[in-house]
Design a protein around this motif. Sequence first.
Motif, PDB file in Angstrom:
ATOM      1  N   ASP A 249       0.842  -1.209   0.000  1.00  0.00           N
ATOM      2  CA  ASP A 249       0.000   0.000   0.000  1.00  0.00           C
ATOM      3  C   ASP A 249       0.876   1.257   0.000  1.00  0.00           C
ATOM      4  O   ASP A 249       1.241   1.738   1.042  1.00  0.00           O
ATOM      5  CB  ASP A 249      -0.905  -0.034   1.230  1.00  0.00           C
ATOM      6  CG  ASP A 249      -1.917   1.099   1.250  1.00  0.00           C
ATOM      7  OD1 ASP A 249      -2.019   1.837   0.265  1.00  0.00           O
ATOM      8  OD2 ASP A 249      -2.591   1.243   2.292  1.00  0.00           O
ATOM      9  N   ASP A 250       1.223   1.866  -1.092  1.00  0.00           N
ATOM     10  CA  ASP A 250       0.872   1.426  -2.406  1.00  0.00           C
ATOM     11  C   ASP A 250       2.131   1.476  -3.282  1.00  0.00           C
ATOM     12  O   ASP A 250       2.086   1.883  -4.428  1.00  0.00           O
ATOM     13  CB  ASP A 250      -0.238   2.330  -2.956  1.00  0.00           C
ATOM     14  CG  ASP A 250      -0.832   1.802  -4.264  1.00  0.00           C
ATOM     15  OD1 ASP A 250      -0.662   0.616  -4.536  1.00  0.00           O
ATOM     16  OD2 ASP A 250      -1.429   2.592  -4.984  1.00  0.00           O
ATOM     17  N   GLY A 253       1.526  -0.402  -6.344  1.00  0.00           N
ATOM     18  CA  GLY A 253       0.800   0.317  -7.395  1.00  0.00           C
ATOM     19  C   GLY A 253       1.708   1.289  -8.148  1.00  0.00           C
ATOM     20  O   GLY A 253       1.636   1.409  -9.373  1.00  0.00           O
ATOM     21  N   GLU A 308      -4.059  -0.087  -6.870  1.00  0.00           N
ATOM     22  CA  GLU A 308      -3.961   0.045  -5.411  1.00  0.00           C
ATOM     23  C   GLU A 308      -3.817  -1.330  -4.781  1.00  0.00           C
ATOM     24  O   GLU A 308      -4.742  -2.137  -4.800  1.00  0.00           O
ATOM     25  CB  GLU A 308      -5.236   0.747  -4.928  1.00  0.00           C
ATOM     26  CG  GLU A 308      -5.469   0.807  -3.449  1.00  0.00           C
ATOM     27  CD  GLU A 308      -4.828   1.997  -2.771  1.00  0.00           C
ATOM     28  OE1 GLU A 308      -3.745   1.787  -2.200  1.00  0.00           O
ATOM     29  OE2 GLU A 308      -5.398   3.101  -2.798  1.00  0.00           O
ATOM     30  N   MET A 309      -2.609  -1.616  -4.256  1.00  0.00           N
ATOM     31  CA  MET A 309      -2.367  -2.878  -3.546  1.00  0.00           C
ATOM     32  C   MET A 309      -2.528  -4.101  -4.451  1.00  0.00           C
ATOM     33  O   MET A 309      -3.569  -4.755  -4.441  1.00  0.00           O
ATOM     34  CB  MET A 309      -3.259  -2.988  -2.303  1.00  0.00           C
ATOM     35  CG  MET A 309      -3.066  -1.824  -1.347  1.00  0.00           C
ATOM     36  SD  MET A 309      -4.036  -1.973   0.172  1.00  0.00           S
ATOM     37  CE  MET A 309      -3.130  -3.245   1.047  1.00  0.00           C
ATOM     38  N   ILE A 310      -1.489  -4.406  -5.208  1.00  0.00           N
ATOM     39  CA  ILE A 310      -1.491  -5.596  -6.059  1.00  0.00           C
ATOM     40  C   ILE A 310      -0.371  -6.544  -5.635  1.00  0.00           C
ATOM     41  O   ILE A 310       0.128  -7.325  -6.430  1.00  0.00           O
ATOM     42  CB  ILE A 310      -1.340  -5.229  -7.561  1.00  0.00           C
ATOM     43  CG1 ILE A 310      -0.085  -4.358  -7.789  1.00  0.00           C
ATOM     44  CG2 ILE A 310      -2.578  -4.508  -8.077  1.00  0.00           C
ATOM     45  CD1 ILE A 310       0.327  -4.279  -9.255  1.00  0.00           C
ATOM     46  N   SER A 314      -4.793 -12.580  -5.022  1.00  0.00           N
ATOM     47  CA  SER A 314      -6.173 -12.179  -4.763  1.00  0.00           C
ATOM     48  C   SER A 314      -6.997 -13.374  -4.278  1.00  0.00           C
ATOM     49  O   SER A 314      -6.547 -14.518  -4.317  1.00  0.00           O
ATOM     50  CB  SER A 314      -6.821 -11.595  -6.015  1.00  0.00           C
ATOM     51  OG  SER A 314      -7.511 -12.590  -6.737  1.00  0.00           O
ATOM     52  N   ASP A 349     -15.217  -6.481  -8.230  1.00  0.00           N
ATOM     53  CA  ASP A 349     -14.869  -6.293  -6.821  1.00  0.00           C
ATOM     54  C   ASP A 349     -15.706  -7.220  -5.927  1.00  0.00           C
ATOM     55  O   ASP A 349     -16.924  -7.092  -5.869  1.00  0.00           O
ATOM     56  CB  ASP A 349     -15.143  -4.815  -6.480  1.00  0.00           C
ATOM     57  CG  ASP A 349     -14.965  -4.503  -5.009  1.00  0.00           C
ATOM     58  OD1 ASP A 349     -14.519  -5.384  -4.257  1.00  0.00           O
ATOM     59  OD2 ASP A 349     -15.269  -3.357  -4.623  1.00  0.00           O
ATOM     60  N   SER A 360     -10.735   5.146  -3.085  1.00  0.00           N
ATOM     61  CA  SER A 360      -9.375   5.306  -3.576  1.00  0.00           C
ATOM     62  C   SER A 360      -9.291   6.500  -4.521  1.00  0.00           C
ATOM     63  O   SER A 360     -10.259   7.250  -4.694  1.00  0.00           O
ATOM     64  CB  SER A 360      -8.911   4.017  -4.251  1.00  0.00           C
ATOM     65  OG  SER A 360      -7.514   4.103  -4.514  1.00  0.00           O
ATOM     66  N   THR A 374     -10.460   1.254  -9.934  1.00  0.00           N
ATOM     67  CA  THR A 374      -9.267   0.807  -9.228  1.00  0.00           C
ATOM     68  C   THR A 374      -9.085  -0.698  -9.439  1.00  0.00           C
ATOM     69  O   THR A 374     -10.049  -1.460  -9.352  1.00  0.00           O
ATOM     70  CB  THR A 374      -9.371   1.130  -7.727  1.00  0.00           C
ATOM     71  OG1 THR A 374      -9.320   2.555  -7.565  1.00  0.00           O
ATOM     72  CG2 THR A 374      -8.217   0.509  -6.943  1.00  0.00           C
ATOM     73  N   SER A 376      -7.066  -3.998  -8.048  1.00  0.00           N
ATOM     74  CA  SER A 376      -6.423  -4.425  -6.807  1.00  0.00           C
ATOM     75  C   SER A 376      -6.443  -5.943  -6.701  1.00  0.00           C
ATOM     76  O   SER A 376      -7.237  -6.607  -7.373  1.00  0.00           O
ATOM     77  CB  SER A 376      -7.162  -3.803  -5.613  1.00  0.00           C
ATOM     78  OG  SER A 376      -6.611  -4.266  -4.393  1.00  0.00           O
ATOM     79  N   ASP A 378      -5.980  -7.022  -3.290  1.00  0.00           N
ATOM     80  CA  ASP A 378      -5.941  -7.159  -1.838  1.00  0.00           C
ATOM     81  C   ASP A 378      -7.173  -7.865  -1.267  1.00  0.00           C
ATOM     82  O   ASP A 378      -8.300  -7.545  -1.619  1.00  0.00           O
ATOM     83  CB  ASP A 378      -5.800  -5.786  -1.180  1.00  0.00           C
ATOM     84  CG  ASP A 378      -5.514  -5.926   0.301  1.00  0.00           C
ATOM     85  OD1 ASP A 378      -4.679  -6.777   0.653  1.00  0.00           O
ATOM     86  OD2 ASP A 378      -6.154  -5.224   1.110  1.00  0.00           O
TER      87      ASP A 378
END
Length: 429
Positions: A249-250, A253, A308-310, A314, A349, A360, A374, A376, A378
């Motif tokens: 974070d982040d 990203g 954001e946060m990859i 997942s 999502d 975000s 976004t 992600s 996470d």
Amino acid sequence: MKRTFIIVTLLALLGSCAVQKPSGQVSNKDVERIIRTLSADNMQGRGISTPGIEKAAAFIADEFKKIGLQSLNGTKDFRQAFTITQIKPATTEVIIDGNQVDDQNVLIITDRTGINWNTDPGVEIQHIEAGQSFFNRYREIIRSEKQVLVFVDEQFASGFNHIRESVMNGHLTNEVKKGAAVFLLGVHQAKSFRVNFTNKTERIALANIAGMLPGKSREKELVIFSAHYDHLGIIEPVQGDSIANGADDDASGVTAVISLAKYYKKLNNNERTLIFVAFTAEELGGIGSEYFSSQLNPDDVIAMFNIEMIGKESKFGKNSAFITGYDKSDFGQILQKNLAGTDFKFYPDPYPEQNLFYRSDNATLAALGVPAHTISTDQIDKDKLYHTVDDELETLDIKNITATIEAIGLSARSIVAGTDTPRRIPKLK
Ligand SMILES: [Zn+2]
């Protein structure tokens, strides 16, 4: 019927010709180097107004320069600099019927330089009583922007203390609001009241780091790749460690943004203008992205890929990520289509209750109708490292990050080329 059939078949053929495997243009080694640099202890957790975040800003600008990006119009050295007002409580004195109220039980919400009340008839008295929803009532009172003295039942001590703690740390704002609300915990009535309060106001210098690749034929049409480079800075120590490194974070990203700049510079075929931006002050409420959005016409923005946060796998396993606000435009479907024939998959999502779409840096432009989403990986519902001192490089899966970055690059190609234009999303308000 036939005609449609032929067109569909043709399109399918064209589509299958266009399918490409991930290019291998993003290297694990480079991804690791960038995250390692941004999340190193000498960046001090990239907190606002620290030498650490300046170091991070200089590093990102240097990467953009080496890649060969241009600064945005009107900016220099990739720095989109601006200032903002920081407001922090300085002195507080509250006297109810002749007795001073303990500071711990006083919560004052105002952007004014000070309050000086002496049983003023212009001050409205309100109550937050046992059984009501504290946060709803709190929000209602703040939004009214009146002068209010609020008696809060002691049952709400924990919510009260939570807000008080963050208010005492100060906040950043673009517009100074006029209201003043004084909340008193455990006080139920007053015949007379005196409130003497002052805020300390300071101008803070901030900067987004942004570079671009001008479009070959559709220069006015913008495609944005973004992430935030600020994080929490130094926080409460845990076992001697107090640096919130923010590797996932982040820094993850920002690494994607730098890598994608490199990727598209090499391809050198972007018909639309690509903007690569690392935002500041996301953790303080999307301040950097708000400023960035105010500097352009949202109608010119075709799409925004906010990342954001990859850093970790997942919920759907390896080679997958999710897109917030998936159903608000066909952005996700376009990306998904461009990934056909690869192992990578984007999902809607899976945490709608977390309201990530508006949490975000895509939120400001999304509210203005831009297909701004976004991406992600996470697992926000059980990520124990989120916003802790343990969000460090060693906890990340570099290969999965590289795969995610390549998937974003590949899936964005038709938007970059101008052959796909995602549908606008409904404006807020
Ligand atoms: Zn973040």
